[in-house]
Motif scaffolding. Structure first.
Motif, PDB file in Angstrom:
ATOM      1  N   MET A   1       0.836  -1.192   0.000  1.00  0.00           N
ATOM      2  CA  MET A   1       0.000   0.000   0.000  1.00  0.00           C
ATOM      3  C   MET A   1       0.872   1.244   0.000  1.00  0.00           C
ATOM      4  O   MET A   1       2.030   1.203   0.371  1.00  0.00           O
ATOM      5  N   SER A   2       0.285   2.353  -0.340  1.00  0.00           N
ATOM      6  CA  SER A   2       0.986   3.622  -0.307  1.00  0.00           C
ATOM      7  C   SER A   2       0.865   4.234   1.091  1.00  0.00           C
ATOM      8  O   SER A   2       0.030   3.803   1.896  1.00  0.00           O
ATOM      9  N   LEU A   3       1.676   5.233   1.353  1.00  0.00           N
ATOM     10  CA  LEU A   3       1.600   5.917   2.643  1.00  0.00           C
ATOM     11  C   LEU A   3       0.217   6.525   2.824  1.00  0.00           C
ATOM     12  O   LEU A   3      -0.380   6.431   3.902  1.00  0.00           O
ATOM     13  N   LEU A   4      -0.310   7.128   1.767  1.00  0.00           N
ATOM     14  CA  LEU A   4      -1.643   7.721   1.840  1.00  0.00           C
ATOM     15  C   LEU A   4      -2.679   6.669   2.236  1.00  0.00           C
ATOM     16  O   LEU A   4      -3.466   6.874   3.166  1.00  0.00           O
ATOM     17  N   ALA A   5      -2.664   5.542   1.567  1.00  0.00           N
ATOM     18  CA  ALA A   5      -3.622   4.481   1.867  1.00  0.00           C
ATOM     19  C   ALA A   5      -3.429   3.938   3.278  1.00  0.00           C
ATOM     20  O   ALA A   5      -4.402   3.677   3.993  1.00  0.00           O
ATOM     21  N   ASP A   6      -2.177   3.775   3.696  1.00  0.00           N
ATOM     22  CA  ASP A   6      -1.900   3.269   5.044  1.00  0.00           C
ATOM     23  C   ASP A   6      -2.396   4.234   6.112  1.00  0.00           C
ATOM     24  O   ASP A   6      -2.984   3.821   7.117  1.00  0.00           O
ATOM     25  N   VAL A   7      -2.159   5.527   5.904  1.00  0.00           N
ATOM     26  CA  VAL A   7      -2.585   6.537   6.883  1.00  0.00           C
ATOM     27  C   VAL A   7      -4.106   6.601   6.950  1.00  0.00           C
ATOM     28  O   VAL A   7      -4.693   6.602   8.034  1.00  0.00           O
ATOM     29  N   VAL A   8      -4.754   6.637   5.793  1.00  0.00           N
ATOM     30  CA  VAL A   8      -6.216   6.704   5.763  1.00  0.00           C
ATOM     31  C   VAL A   8      -6.822   5.451   6.398  1.00  0.00           C
ATOM     32  O   VAL A   8      -7.790   5.533   7.157  1.00  0.00           O
ATOM     33  N   ALA A   9      -6.249   4.281   6.114  1.00  0.00           N
ATOM     34  CA  ALA A   9      -6.762   3.043   6.698  1.00  0.00           C
ATOM     35  C   ALA A   9      -6.615   3.040   8.213  1.00  0.00           C
ATOM     36  O   ALA A   9      -7.547   2.681   8.937  1.00  0.00           O
TER      37      ALA A   9
END
Length: 76
Positions: A1-9
């Protein structure tokens, strides 16, 4: 996953910025910036936009803010 996806998740699970930063091994400022971007592009809602009002009556201390505060100009 990307950092954006990891943070949002992680934020979607209810983790605050400090917890997300610790879990991902990144700076809390980076997490806050990612959440701000996510709010601006509509991936997450801030409490004020979700509630249809301009601002919340109070802001909790930085380490205790819920993800719903991401992107709120009053929390800077």
């Amino acid at each position: 996953m990307s950092l954006l996806a990891d943070v949002v998740a992680a934020a979607g699970r209810g983790a605050g910025p400090a917890t997300v930063a610790r879990e991902l091994g990144v700076d809390v400022g980076l997490v806050e910036t990612v959440l701000d971007h996510a709010a601006r592009v509509g991936l997450v809602q801030t409490s004020s936009s979700a509630l249809g009002r301009a601002a919340c009556p109070t802001c909790p201390p930085r380490g205790q803010r819920p993800v719903s505060c991401a992107g709120c100009p009053l929390t800077r």
